[in-house]
Design an enzyme around this catalytic site. Sequence first.
Site, PDB file in Angstrom:
ATOM      1  N   ILE A 156       0.336   6.163   6.972  1.00  0.00           N
ATOM      2  CA  ILE A 156      -1.020   4.820   7.243  1.00  0.00           C
ATOM      3  C   ILE A 156      -2.207   5.481   8.144  1.00  0.00           C
ATOM      4  O   ILE A 156      -2.103   6.342   8.922  1.00  0.00           O
ATOM      5  CB  ILE A 156      -1.272   3.864   8.521  1.00  0.00           C
ATOM      6  CG1 ILE A 156       0.354   3.159   8.025  1.00  0.00           C
ATOM      7  CG2 ILE A 156      -1.659   2.583   8.962  1.00  0.00           C
ATOM      8  CD1 ILE A 156       0.639   2.098   7.228  1.00  0.00           C
ATOM      9  N   GLU A 363      -3.040   3.033  -2.699  1.00  0.00           N
ATOM     10  CA  GLU A 363      -3.593   0.536  -2.480  1.00  0.00           C
ATOM     11  C   GLU A 363      -3.148   0.560  -3.777  1.00  0.00           C
ATOM     12  O   GLU A 363      -3.792   0.119  -4.898  1.00  0.00           O
ATOM     13  CB  GLU A 363      -5.420   0.982  -2.448  1.00  0.00           C
ATOM     14  CG  GLU A 363      -5.769   1.326  -1.554  1.00  0.00           C
ATOM     15  CD  GLU A 363      -7.263   0.902  -0.672  1.00  0.00           C
ATOM     16  OE1 GLU A 363      -7.475   0.169  -1.598  1.00  0.00           O
ATOM     17  OE2 GLU A 363      -7.566   1.531   0.416  1.00  0.00           O
TER      18      GLU A 363
HETATM   19  N1  COS Z   1      -4.365 -12.199  -4.834  1.00  0.00           N
HETATM   20  C1  COS Z   1      -3.949 -14.156  -3.861  1.00  0.00           C
HETATM   21  N2  COS Z   1      -2.677 -14.254  -4.245  1.00  0.00           N
HETATM   22  C2  COS Z   1      -1.583 -13.037  -4.514  1.00  0.00           C
HETATM   23  C3  COS Z   1      -1.888 -11.889  -5.388  1.00  0.00           C
HETATM   24  C4  COS Z   1      -3.425 -11.640  -5.191  1.00  0.00           C
HETATM   25  N3  COS Z   1      -3.837 -10.811  -5.793  1.00  0.00           N
HETATM   26  N4  COS Z   1      -1.261 -11.225  -6.166  1.00  0.00           N
HETATM   27  C5  COS Z   1      -0.321 -11.804  -5.487  1.00  0.00           C
HETATM   28  N5  COS Z   1      -0.564 -13.453  -5.471  1.00  0.00           N
HETATM   29  C6  COS Z   1       0.765 -13.857  -4.807  1.00  0.00           C
HETATM   30  C7  COS Z   1       0.851 -14.240  -6.100  1.00  0.00           C
HETATM   31  O1  COS Z   1       0.832 -15.727  -6.401  1.00  0.00           O
HETATM   32  C8  COS Z   1       2.564 -14.792  -5.836  1.00  0.00           C
HETATM   33  O2  COS Z   1       2.189 -16.325  -4.857  1.00  0.00           O
HETATM   34  P1  COS Z   1       3.757 -17.866  -4.934  1.00  0.00           P
HETATM   35  O3  COS Z   1       5.048 -16.631  -4.293  1.00  0.00           O
HETATM   36  O4  COS Z   1       2.680 -18.280  -5.149  1.00  0.00           O
HETATM   37  O5  COS Z   1       3.576 -17.878  -6.343  1.00  0.00           O
HETATM   38  C9  COS Z   1       2.547 -13.809  -4.472  1.00  0.00           C
HETATM   39  O6  COS Z   1       2.103 -13.385  -3.725  1.00  0.00           O
HETATM   40  C10 COS Z   1       4.024 -12.710  -4.986  1.00  0.00           C
HETATM   41  O7  COS Z   1       2.638 -12.217  -6.410  1.00  0.00           O
HETATM   42  P2  COS Z   1       4.307 -12.008  -7.326  1.00  0.00           P
HETATM   43  O8  COS Z   1       5.292 -11.889  -7.399  1.00  0.00           O
HETATM   44  O9  COS Z   1       3.285 -10.946  -8.113  1.00  0.00           O
HETATM   45  O10 COS Z   1       4.199 -10.098  -6.029  1.00  0.00           O
HETATM   46  P3  COS Z   1       5.852  -9.177  -7.016  1.00  0.00           P
HETATM   47  O11 COS Z   1       6.197  -8.841  -5.811  1.00  0.00           O
HETATM   48  O12 COS Z   1       6.055  -8.724  -7.950  1.00  0.00           O
HETATM   49  O13 COS Z   1       4.356  -7.588  -6.502  1.00  0.00           O
HETATM   50  C11 COS Z   1       2.333  -6.812  -6.647  1.00  0.00           C
HETATM   51  C12 COS Z   1       3.273  -8.107  -6.995  1.00  0.00           C
HETATM   52  C13 COS Z   1       3.351  -4.971  -7.289  1.00  0.00           C
HETATM   53  C14 COS Z   1       1.223  -6.665  -7.661  1.00  0.00           C
HETATM   54  C15 COS Z   1       2.375  -6.442  -5.398  1.00  0.00           C
HETATM   55  O14 COS Z   1       3.544  -5.629  -4.977  1.00  0.00           O
HETATM   56  C16 COS Z   1       1.217  -4.559  -4.848  1.00  0.00           C
HETATM   57  O15 COS Z   1       0.264  -4.965  -5.822  1.00  0.00           O
HETATM   58  N6  COS Z   1       1.877  -3.341  -4.729  1.00  0.00           N
HETATM   59  C17 COS Z   1       1.428  -2.475  -4.601  1.00  0.00           C
HETATM   60  C18 COS Z   1       1.217  -2.757  -3.196  1.00  0.00           C
HETATM   61  C19 COS Z   1       0.101  -1.740  -2.600  1.00  0.00           C
HETATM   62  O16 COS Z   1      -1.097  -1.123  -3.378  1.00  0.00           O
HETATM   63  N7  COS Z   1       0.292  -0.965  -1.912  1.00  0.00           N
HETATM   64  C20 COS Z   1      -0.373   0.559  -1.387  1.00  0.00           C
HETATM   65  C21 COS Z   1      -0.002   0.228   0.342  1.00  0.00           C
HETATM   66  S1  COS Z   1      -1.844  -0.684   0.909  1.00  0.00           S
HETATM   67  S2  COS Z   1      -3.393   0.856   0.721  1.00  0.00           S
END
Ligand code: COS
Length: 386
Positions: A156, A363
């Site tokens: 973090i 990110e």
């Molecule tokens: N805005 C709003 N809702 C979102 C969204 C967004 N940008 N992205 C996903 N969602 C919602 C989806 O619509 C889904 O909702 P429902 O349950 O109502 O259908 C839910 O969140 C789950 O989405 P999804 O099935 O796409 O999730 P996954 O587990 O397949 O993962 C990714 C999606 C891979 C895109 C996500 O886990 C991700 O961004 N991973 C990277 C994380 C990251 O950036 N980490 C860095 C650490 S923070 S510095």
Amino acid sequence: MDYFLTEEQQEIREIARQIAEEKIVPVREELDEKEEFPAEIMNVCAQSDLFAVPIPEEYGGLGGGVMEMSLAVEELSKACLGVSVTYAATFLGSYPILLFGSDDQKAKYLPDIATGEKLGAFGLTEANAGSDAGGIRTTAVKDGDSYILNGTKQWITNGGEAEIYTVIALTDRSRGPRGASAFIVEKDTPGFSFGKKEKKMGIRASATRELVFEDCRIPAENLISKEGMGFMVAMKTLDMSRPGIAAQGVGIAQGALDVAVNYARERRQFGQPIIGFQAVQHMLADMATKTEAARALTYAVARYIDSDAKEVSKVSAMTKLFGADVAMEVTTNAVQVLGGYGYMREYPVEKMMRDAKILQIYEGTNQIQRNVIGAALIKEYAQKKS
Ligand code: COS
């Protein structure tokens, strides 16, 4: 290129540029070498109102958006990514409150962010939940007027240095990501401690630590939005913050290009400055073109997000993907232009190259950005067809 910045935007850029040149450049090598947290520089940013930039005026901020924040981040990144990420991570930690916080939460936490008195941090990642952010295991169990947090967040940024943490934890384990919720946790809360400072390849001035929660009791009013909204809060937060990563990429690429061009003008081989060689000119031309393209995309998307656009995930991911890849390529080629000197620590480009690598990882890795873009394309074209 003239991006027709407003007077206020030009002023923000100028202030950040001055801090970068006068306060960061002289110490960046030492901060990197000693892995020293840039507390003094953060104080200068605070005194210059840079932390106020994206905070609404009613909470003591300047009312700027992603665009203004990106301008400040770009300038700081030109000098040192380790410093600029320390600044930017505060907003990553603040977006859950800015976007989804109650009026009371905003009134309680945002003014201290705006003055720079308190830094922020965002706790999503865990040892087994990186790209698969939905796989988190940290729990938050309701107990009367409190929630009790247990679990460990990993890597973090600003961990241990920030005062205000937004943390994603499961309130309903059976529902996976849909059972996640977002919370505000203050630094001195009993049961909340930090792991050792991580030793990193780059951005070594920044502090990266684990957040450890052991029966950490927080007031129920620290829940952001509603139970079950945590994954959404996290995803929307990342949608807002990813252009900031692109801005980091633009800044570090510009910084590396500046060093490379100046070096190529001075360095003589075969009886002439190496900038006279077409091989070198072509490298510099590609570096300059890609940097400008990354900047143009970043500003366009930042402005689009600030226009209150609703569907921003795809373009936000595009900025991060492109800005990070450009930064890696440009810094690597800057080292190449400087040759043996570029590989040595006496020039800043080897540090820039080490620093730039994280942009393709944090990110959301660039592979995840492509997944987000791909998923959006599939959705868009399916809708067009029907
Ligand atoms: N805005 C709003 N809702 C979102 C969204 C967004 N940008 N992205 C996903 N969602 C919602 C989806 O619509 C889904 O909702 P429902 O349950 O109502 O259908 C839910 O969140 C789950 O989405 P999804 O099935 O796409 O999730 P996954 O587990 O397949 O993962 C990714 C999606 C891979 C895109 C996500 O886990 C991700 O961004 N991973 C990277 C994380 C990251 O950036 N980490 C860095 C650490 S923070 S510095």
